[in-house]
Design a protein around this motif. Structure first.
Motif, short mmCIF file in Angstrom:
data_model
loop_
_atom_site.label_atom_id
_atom_site.label_comp_id
_atom_site.label_asym_id
_atom_site.label_seq_id
_atom_site.Cartn_x
_atom_site.Cartn_y
_atom_site.Cartn_z
N ALA A 59 43.77 19.84 49.45
CA ALA A 59 42.41 20.02 48.94
C ALA A 59 41.53 20.69 49.99
CB ALA A 59 41.83 18.68 48.51
N ASN A 60 41.66 20.25 51.25
CA ASN A 60 40.90 20.89 52.33
C ASN A 60 41.34 22.34 52.52
OD1 ASN A 60 39.64 18.42 52.85
ND2 ASN A 60 41.13 17.84 54.40
N ASP A 61 42.66 22.55 52.51
CA ASP A 61 43.17 23.90 52.71
C ASP A 61 42.62 24.85 51.66
OD1 ASP A 61 44.68 22.83 54.76
OD2 ASP A 61 46.49 22.63 53.55
N ALA A 62 42.65 24.41 50.39
CA ALA A 62 42.18 25.27 49.30
C ALA A 62 40.68 25.52 49.41
CB ALA A 62 42.52 24.62 47.96
N ALA A 63 39.90 24.48 49.68
CA ALA A 63 38.45 24.65 49.77
C ALA A 63 38.06 25.56 50.93
CB ALA A 63 37.78 23.28 49.91
N ASP A 64 38.71 25.37 52.07
CA ASP A 64 38.36 26.16 53.26
C ASP A 64 38.77 27.62 53.09
OD1 ASP A 64 37.45 23.82 54.30
OD2 ASP A 64 39.09 23.52 55.70
N LEU A 65 39.97 27.85 52.51
CA LEU A 65 40.41 29.23 52.31
C LEU A 65 39.56 29.92 51.26
CD1 LEU A 65 42.44 31.36 53.25
CD2 LEU A 65 43.92 30.65 51.37
N ALA A 66 39.18 29.20 50.21
CA ALA A 66 38.31 29.78 49.19
C ALA A 66 36.99 30.23 49.80
CB ALA A 66 38.07 28.77 48.07
N ARG A 67 36.45 29.41 50.71
CA ARG A 67 35.19 29.78 51.35
C ARG A 67 35.36 31.01 52.23
NH1 ARG A 67 34.19 25.19 53.28
NH2 ARG A 67 34.98 25.47 55.40
N LYS A 68 36.47 31.09 52.96
CA LYS A 68 36.73 32.26 53.80
C LYS A 68 36.87 33.52 52.94
CE LYS A 68 37.41 30.96 58.25
NZ LYS A 68 37.00 31.68 59.48
N LEU A 69 37.64 33.43 51.85
CA LEU A 69 37.86 34.59 51.00
C LEU A 69 36.56 35.05 50.35
CD1 LEU A 69 41.23 33.53 49.35
CD2 LEU A 69 40.91 35.37 51.01
N THR A 70 35.74 34.11 49.93
CA THR A 70 34.44 34.48 49.36
C THR A 70 33.61 35.22 50.39
OG1 THR A 70 34.47 32.56 47.88
CG2 THR A 70 32.34 33.58 48.30
N GLY A 71 33.69 34.78 51.63
CA GLY A 71 32.91 35.42 52.69
C GLY A 71 33.32 36.84 53.00
N ILE A 72 34.56 37.23 52.64
CA ILE A 72 35.00 38.61 52.90
C ILE A 72 35.11 39.41 51.61
CG2 ILE A 72 36.14 38.04 55.06
CD1 ILE A 72 38.80 38.06 53.63
N GLY A 73 34.42 38.96 50.56
CA GLY A 73 34.27 39.80 49.38
C GLY A 73 35.18 39.53 48.21
N PHE A 74 35.92 38.42 48.21
CA PHE A 74 36.78 38.10 47.08
C PHE A 74 35.98 37.33 46.02
CE2 PHE A 74 40.16 39.14 49.95
CZ PHE A 74 41.26 39.43 49.17
N GLU A 75 36.31 37.59 44.76
CA GLU A 75 35.88 36.73 43.66
C GLU A 75 36.94 35.63 43.54
OE1 GLU A 75 35.37 39.02 40.12
OE2 GLU A 75 34.36 40.64 41.18
N VAL A 76 36.57 34.40 43.85
CA VAL A 76 37.56 33.33 44.02
C VAL A 76 37.47 32.34 42.87
CG1 VAL A 76 38.41 31.49 45.51
CG2 VAL A 76 37.46 33.57 46.52
N THR A 77 38.62 32.02 42.29
CA THR A 77 38.75 30.93 41.33
C THR A 77 39.52 29.81 42.03
OG1 THR A 77 38.82 32.46 39.46
CG2 THR A 77 39.65 30.22 39.10
N THR A 78 38.95 28.61 42.06
CA THR A 78 39.57 27.49 42.76
C THR A 78 39.99 26.41 41.78
OG1 THR A 78 38.18 27.92 44.69
CG2 THR A 78 39.27 25.78 44.59
#
Length: 608
Positions: A59-78
């Motif tokens: 859960a931490n891995d997914a939340a943290d990576l989603a935040r990183k990907l959003t920060g570099i321009g990805f549209e993220v579905t979690t």
């Protein structure tokens, strides 16, 4: 601590060469699929399994990576803790959204299994009593690969699911030749790059900290500017292999196209400036600002603007352009309703709040006798100042309000300061231009592009650095720059260090230990340690600096050597509470004995 960072002097010729290199690199067009265009990601973290033990990190891995990907321009579905239907629908809906995307990325953290060389990702409601059940209760990895194979653009699937699987012990096997393997089987994807947390047929670790070793390495590198995608995978491999002492080796299947691919563009395009003085030598990826204002805007920290005002123009804070930059330095998640986090950092005690109220009175806002308590009158006075400066009228004191009142943004009484409440990648070139101490700029340059906060307390330099990996590796890197892990030898020094890191959520991790029914919030490691072989939990702790241990701030019952896995020979900051609890508003102020294998931040100290 001993040692001073060597100066980063370079000749003017070397400076020009680096600038030419930056111009050349910036003119190399990164593929639109990487640096620009539509980029979509599906991030799944399955941790709370219904029929086997809960995993600690997904859960931490997914939340943290989603935040990183959003920060570099990805549209993220979690998706978190998805059952069989939820996973199928998530993949189905994502493939529709991925049509026409330039970059498509899927990340899965959780349990995975291999049967007869076929890999499966396991939903949280799977029972898997028999090997035949896997076809009806789990998701084929090749089905996920095929789902995105024709979406166009770059396709990347990252699988952090090679853990030792508890389903194997309960699963009956229906055929004498039917195999159930350890880890996942190697894969030959067509047109898709698939990354495993561990090479096919081997196991991955879940990790003792907030993130798994694989996720921690991804988080370290995925937003690094100018890191080519193939090299990113190689650096992730090296970091995981090193931090797990060779137990785990990530592997990438499939092939990347011939051109370089960057998830974050390499360098900004720069003009050809005149040669800069040796003390302002540029480093690759950091263009030299043309003016002190441009340098301060590039730094954009409390310390940076204070230096700019001190060395350039004491009236600088009356400039609307300066105030706009100062207002914009606040992270969006703070500006969206959590402004008091910044206010508490800027005005940490009663004396600071009283001085602020006195400044409000001098500015014409009648807030009454300064008492350090922010009631309706003080909030109204803050709104008055905000209105006059063209700032949002929140009634909460932020850095732009303090700047408008000519209150020092970073400096505390006695010359101590903290650069900012939030970590950033510092630009030593710009810092030198606005008057930062050359030694500090040189040390930050040596530490590289890792996000950090720095400050001075009682004549000592401190740096809180975000980094994944072992504490031993962090110390080795720090010593190359003239620093060491910090010795915290008094309650006042401890409070200063806590103030450095506690406002930025990137310095801490939160979780729940089901074995002890304890919610925890873990912070950075620092310089208190034991020699390996010391079996007594309490005796043997010492500072790396050699100073005597006269001050301690352990959590109740710590150190005890009875929690978690592995030897506990390093100290880190931690807060604990019995039961499941939301710890987002508390600070990790006390100490905890940890293994020091999978740290995510460290506190460094050095001569100044």
């Amino acid at each position: 601590m001993t040692g001073r960072a060597a100066g980063a002097g370079q000749t003017a010729l070397a400076y020009i060469a680096l600038i030419l290199l930056a111009v050349i690199l910036s003119m190399m067009a990164a593929p639109a699929s990487a640096a620009e265009g539509k980029r979509v990601a599906l991030v799944i973290g399955n941790a709370d399994y219904e029929h086997v033990s809960t995993l600690t990190n997904p859960a931490n891995d997914a939340a943290d990576l989603a935040r990183k990907l959003t920060g570099i321009g990805f549209e993220v579905t979690t998706g978190l803790d998805l059952d069989y239907t939820g996973m199928r629908l998530a993949v189905r809906d994502f493939t529709t959204a991925a049509v026409g995307a330039d970059v498509v990325l899927i990340y899965f953290a959780g349990h995975g299994i291999e049967i007869e060389n076929t890999n499966y990702l396991i939903p949280v409601n799977a029972t898997l009593k028999s090997d035949r059940d896997v076809e009806f209760e789990a998701i084929r990895l090749d089905a996920v690969v095929n789902a995105v194979s024709d979406t166009g653009g770059l396709k990347v699937i990252l699988v952090d699911a090679c853990r030792n699987n508890p389903f194997l012990s309960q699963m009956s096997r229906t055929g004498a030749t039917r195999s159930i393997g350890n880890g996942l089987a190697a894969i030959e994807p067509g047109g898709v790059v698939v990354g495993y947390a561990a090479r096919g047929g081997t196991l991955a670790q879940d990790g003792d900290g907030r993130n798994s070793p694989y996720a921690a390495a991804l988080l370290e590198y995925i937003d690094e500017p100018g890191l080519e995608l193939g090299k990113l995978f190689r650096k992730v491999r090296d970091r995981v292999y090193r931090t797990t002492d060779g137990f785990q080796e990530p592997f990438t299947y499939g092939s990347l196209p011939g051109e370089d691919i960057f998830l974050v563009p390499p360098v900004e395009k720069v003009a050809m400036p005149a040669p800069a003085p040796v003390s302002r030598a540029a480093v690759p990826g950091q263009a030299a600002p043309a003016t002190p204002f441009e340098a301060a805007a590039k730094v954009n920290t409390l310390r940076g603007w204070s230096l700019y005002a001190r060395t350039t123009d004491e009236r600088a804070f009356s400039d609307p352009a300066v105030l706009e930059h100062i207002r914009a330095m606040t992270p969006e998640w703070i500006a969206a309703g959590n402004e008091k986090v910044m206010e508490e950092f800027l005005l940490p005690d009663r004396e600071a709040r009283q001085a602020f109220q006195a400044a409000l009175n001098e500015a014409g806002a009648d807030v009454g006798t300064p008492d350090g308590v922010f009631g309706p009158k003080t909030r109204a006075g803050i709104r008055m100042v905000q209105s006059g400066a063209g700032l949002p009228e929140t009634g909460v004191a932020g850095p732009a309000v303090l700047a408008t009142l000519n209150i020092a943004l970073a400096e505390d009484p006695g010359g101590s300061f903290i650069s900012a409440p939030f970590a950033t990648r510092h630009n030593p070139v710009a810092l030198r231009m606005i008057g930062e101490d050359p030694q500090i700029a040189g040390i930050l340059e040596c530490l590289g592009l890792r996000k950090s906060v720095y400050g001075v307390y009682e004549g000592r330099l401190y740096v809180a650095v975000m980094r994944s990996g072992s504490v031993a590796a962090a110390r080795e890197d720090a010593q190359k720059c003239g620093l060491d892990l910090a010795s915290v030898t008094s309650a006042a020094e401890n409070a200063f260090v806590v103030r450095m890191f506690s406002s930025d959520p990137g310095f801490v991790s939160m979780g729940y230990d089901s074995n002890t029914n304890t919610s925890y919030k873990s912070g950075p490691y620092f310089g208190l340690r034991k020699d390996r072989g010391e079996n007594n939990a309490v005796i043997g702790w010492r500072w790396f600096s050699g100073e005597p241990v006269r001050y301690e701030n352990w959590l109740p019952g710590k150190p005890d050597q009875r929690h978690g896995r592995g030897d506990k020979h390093y100290a880190q900051y931690q807060y604990e509470r019995r039961g499941r609890a939301d710890l987002s508003s508390v600070r990790a102020t006390q100490w905890f004995d940890g293994a020091g294998i999978h740290g995510h931040a460290v506190i460094l100290e050095g001569d100044f």
